[in-house]
Write a protein that holds these residues in place. Structure first.
Motif, mmCIF file in Angstrom:
data_model
loop_
_atom_site.group_PDB
_atom_site.id
_atom_site.type_symbol
_atom_site.label_atom_id
_atom_site.label_comp_id
_atom_site.label_asym_id
_atom_site.label_seq_id
_atom_site.Cartn_x
_atom_site.Cartn_y
_atom_site.Cartn_z
ATOM 1 N N VAL A 12 0.865 -1.167 0.000
ATOM 2 C CA VAL A 12 0.000 0.000 0.000
ATOM 3 C C VAL A 12 0.904 1.220 0.000
ATOM 4 O O VAL A 12 1.768 1.370 0.867
ATOM 5 N N LEU A 13 0.722 2.080 -0.997
ATOM 6 C CA LEU A 13 1.612 3.216 -1.184
ATOM 7 C C LEU A 13 0.859 4.533 -1.020
ATOM 8 O O LEU A 13 -0.343 4.606 -1.288
ATOM 9 N N PRO A 14 1.570 5.590 -0.605
ATOM 10 C CA PRO A 14 0.935 6.894 -0.444
ATOM 11 C C PRO A 14 0.871 7.646 -1.759
ATOM 12 O O PRO A 14 1.759 7.530 -2.614
ATOM 13 N N GLY A 15 -0.185 8.428 -1.924
ATOM 14 C CA GLY A 15 -0.312 9.221 -3.132
ATOM 15 C C GLY A 15 -1.153 10.451 -2.900
ATOM 16 O O GLY A 15 -1.667 10.682 -1.799
ATOM 17 N N LEU A 16 -1.271 11.249 -3.948
ATOM 18 C CA LEU A 16 -2.192 12.380 -3.929
ATOM 19 C C LEU A 16 -2.896 12.465 -5.267
ATOM 20 O O LEU A 16 -2.390 11.980 -6.284
ATOM 21 N N PRO A 31 6.512 7.705 3.862
ATOM 22 C CA PRO A 31 6.369 6.257 3.744
ATOM 23 C C PRO A 31 4.931 5.787 3.627
ATOM 24 O O PRO A 31 4.648 4.740 3.051
ATOM 25 N N ASP A 32 4.003 6.575 4.183
ATOM 26 C CA ASP A 32 2.596 6.188 4.174
ATOM 27 C C ASP A 32 1.783 7.394 4.641
ATOM 28 O O ASP A 32 2.337 8.368 5.149
ATOM 29 N N ILE A 33 0.472 7.337 4.454
ATOM 30 C CA ILE A 33 -0.412 8.367 4.989
ATOM 31 C C ILE A 33 -0.939 7.857 6.327
ATOM 32 O O ILE A 33 -1.930 7.118 6.393
ATOM 33 N N THR A 34 -0.236 8.194 7.388
ATOM 34 C CA THR A 34 -0.593 7.787 8.741
ATOM 35 C C THR A 34 -0.508 9.012 9.648
ATOM 36 O O THR A 34 -0.103 10.102 9.226
ATOM 37 N N GLY A 35 -0.855 8.812 10.911
ATOM 38 C CA GLY A 35 -0.781 9.908 11.854
ATOM 39 C C GLY A 35 0.581 10.554 11.928
ATOM 40 O O GLY A 35 0.700 11.748 12.222
ATOM 41 N N GLU A 53 5.523 17.052 -11.095
ATOM 42 C CA GLU A 53 6.854 16.467 -11.034
ATOM 43 C C GLU A 53 6.880 15.139 -10.279
ATOM 44 O O GLU A 53 7.928 14.494 -10.181
ATOM 45 N N LEU A 54 5.739 14.746 -9.734
ATOM 46 C CA LEU A 54 5.652 13.469 -9.033
ATOM 47 C C LEU A 54 5.321 12.365 -10.027
ATOM 48 O O LEU A 54 4.622 12.600 -11.022
ATOM 49 N N PRO A 55 5.799 11.149 -9.793
ATOM 50 C CA PRO A 55 5.499 10.048 -10.711
ATOM 51 C C PRO A 55 3.999 9.800 -10.841
ATOM 52 O O PRO A 55 3.279 9.797 -9.835
ATOM 53 N N GLN A 56 3.552 9.606 -12.047
ATOM 54 C CA GLN A 56 2.141 9.306 -12.293
ATOM 55 C C GLN A 56 1.892 7.822 -12.073
ATOM 56 O O GLN A 56 2.662 6.972 -12.521
ATOM 57 N N VAL A 57 0.825 7.507 -11.365
ATOM 58 C CA VAL A 57 0.452 6.117 -11.134
ATOM 59 C C VAL A 57 -0.403 5.660 -12.313
ATOM 60 O O VAL A 57 -1.448 6.251 -12.603
ATOM 61 N N GLU A 58 0.049 4.644 -12.982
ATOM 62 C CA GLU A 58 -0.645 4.170 -14.180
ATOM 63 C C GLU A 58 -1.897 3.374 -13.816
ATOM 64 O O GLU A 58 -1.985 2.734 -12.775
ATOM 65 N N GLY A 59 -2.878 3.416 -14.744
ATOM 66 C CA GLY A 59 -4.090 2.632 -14.569
ATOM 67 C C GLY A 59 -4.996 3.202 -13.498
ATOM 68 O O GLY A 59 -4.915 4.366 -13.130
ATOM 69 N N LYS A 60 -5.852 2.332 -12.984
ATOM 70 C CA LYS A 60 -6.784 2.706 -11.920
ATOM 71 C C LYS A 60 -6.612 1.757 -10.744
ATOM 72 O O LYS A 60 -7.342 0.763 -10.623
ATOM 73 N N PRO A 61 -5.610 2.015 -9.918
ATOM 74 C CA PRO A 61 -5.341 1.098 -8.811
ATOM 75 C C PRO A 61 -6.472 1.089 -7.789
ATOM 76 O O PRO A 61 -7.205 2.076 -7.642
ATOM 77 N N ASP A 62 -6.604 -0.033 -7.091
ATOM 78 C CA ASP A 62 -7.550 -0.097 -5.984
ATOM 79 C C ASP A 62 -7.098 0.861 -4.890
ATOM 80 O O ASP A 62 -5.900 0.970 -4.590
ATOM 81 N N LEU A 63 -8.061 1.529 -4.303
ATOM 82 C CA LEU A 63 -7.749 2.459 -3.232
ATOM 83 C C LEU A 63 -7.883 1.765 -1.881
ATOM 84 O O LEU A 63 -8.868 1.071 -1.607
ATOM 85 N N ALA A 64 -6.887 1.972 -1.047
ATOM 86 C CA ALA A 64 -6.909 1.483 0.325
ATOM 87 C C ALA A 64 -7.567 2.545 1.207
ATOM 88 O O ALA A 64 -7.850 3.664 0.741
ATOM 89 N N PRO A 65 -7.838 2.251 2.481
ATOM 90 C CA PRO A 65 -8.331 3.301 3.378
ATOM 91 C C PRO A 65 -7.403 4.509 3.322
ATOM 92 O O PRO A 65 -6.181 4.348 3.276
ATOM 93 N N CYS A 66 -7.970 5.708 3.318
ATOM 94 C CA CYS A 66 -7.133 6.901 3.104
ATOM 95 C C CYS A 66 -6.244 7.227 4.297
ATOM 96 O O CYS A 66 -5.356 8.082 4.179
ATOM 97 N N VAL A 67 -6.451 6.568 5.423
ATOM 98 C CA VAL A 67 -5.588 6.729 6.596
ATOM 99 C C VAL A 67 -5.139 5.347 7.045
ATOM 100 O O VAL A 67 -5.967 4.448 7.212
ATOM 101 N N GLY A 68 -3.841 5.180 7.225
ATOM 102 C CA GLY A 68 -3.313 3.912 7.703
ATOM 103 C C GLY A 68 -3.000 3.946 9.188
ATOM 104 O O GLY A 68 -2.816 5.013 9.773
ATOM 105 N N GLN A 69 -2.948 2.773 9.803
ATOM 106 C CA GLN A 69 -2.561 2.624 11.202
ATOM 107 C C GLN A 69 -3.415 3.488 12.131
ATOM 108 O O GLN A 69 -2.918 4.126 13.068
ATOM 109 N N CYS A 70 -4.702 3.498 11.867
ATOM 110 C CA CYS A 70 -5.634 4.265 12.700
ATOM 111 C C CYS A 70 -5.632 3.711 14.122
ATOM 112 O O CYS A 70 -5.839 2.520 14.336
#
Length: 283
Positions: A12-16, A31-35, A53-70
């Motif tokens: 699971v990778l962080p993105g915007l 490293p991740d979108i966490t607290g 200037e950020l790498p573009q994520v190809e395709g339509k990846p599945d989205l994980a919960p927008c906050v990790g390690q809640c």
């Protein structure tokens, strides 16, 4: 910013999400979108990046919960005046608090799985509040300064488990997959007033819920301040702030509940759309 987490194989990778709707990879920067990265300093650093200037994520990846390690997943009950009316219940004097197990958290478009024996699983579109900096004994005036951002939450609830099993609401709120979060975390600078957002939920293409956060009994600031008198709110904690009218339990002349094959679509103004297929637990 619209921060998100996406699945790449077993990672699971962080993105915007940039202004063109393209997902950009943030893994070089956090490293991740966490607290741990939701404080104002890190968010300001991310906001200063040029998305192109950020790498573009190809395709339509599945989205994980927008906050990790809640750490805590907190829910507020009966927090809309018109929802309390449809349930025939008096407005609470103080925010009603229940817990959802963090193991219930799933991605915004993951399946919602009906647990064995479920006969009364319900939908609830809710404004989610994500804490960015620790809050303890904060005033209403300063409460929103502790918010990293906002997201859509589906507070899926099994009403029989919630009301008929001995114990508290937590039983009906905490089943696996009962906490879809996302699609993204919208930072608080993009939500100048969390009390001026519309919410909606469709089931099988039929509009079931429509509401406005202006009808909350307790505002986001009041909720944060109240909870902070009881416990420390930590970065990455998520608060589901209540649901508007139109839940299945309140349908007339009789309740309407989810069944396998149903499709839910939830949306909050400016915060994105979730879509979940409903299925029975085959295990």
């Amino acid at each position: 910013m619209k921060l998100l987490r996406y699945r790449a194989g077993k990672e699971v990778l962080p993105g915007l999400l940039d202004n063109s709707g393209i997902i950009r990879d943030l893994s070089v920067h956090v490293p991740d979108i966490t607290g741990a990265v939701l404080n104002d300093a890190v968010l300001a650093r991310l906001a200063a990046l040029d998305p192109s200037e950020l790498p573009q994520v190809e395709g339509k990846p599945d989205l994980a919960p927008c906050v990790g390690q809640c750490g805590k997943f907190l829910g507020i009950g009966l927090n809309y005046t018109d929802h309390a009316e449809e349930m025939g219940m008096a407005l609470p004097e103080h925010p009603i608090l229940f817990l959802k197990a963090t193991s219930s958290i799933t991605g915004p478009n993951d399946d919602v799985v009906l647990p064995r024996g479920s006969v009364a699983t319900d939908w609830e579109v809710e404004l989610g509040v994500v804490i960015g900096t620790a809050a303890k004994y904060v005033s209403e005036e300063e409460a929103l300064e502790h918010v990293a951002g906002y997201c859509v939450v589906n507070d899926v609830s099994e009403r029989d488990y919630q009301t008929k099993l001995t114990g508290q609401w937590t039983k009906g709120k905490s089943c696996d997959t009962f906490g879809p979060i996302g699609p993204w975390l919208v930072t608080r600078d993009e939500v100048p007033d969390p009390q001026k957002l519309w919410l909606a939920c469709d089931v099988n293409g039929v509009r079931r819920q429509t509401g406005s956060t202006s009808r909350m009994v307790f505002t986001v600031a009041q909720i944060i301040s109240h909870l902070s008198q009881l416990m420390t709110l930590h970065p990455g904690d998520v608060i589901a702030t209540g649901t508007p009218p139109g839940v299945g339990m309140g349908a007339k002349p009789k309740p309407v509940y989810l069944k396998s094959g149903d499709v839910m679509q939830l949306e909050i103004e400016g915060l994105g759309v979730q879509t979940q297929n409903v299925r029975s637990d085959s295990r």
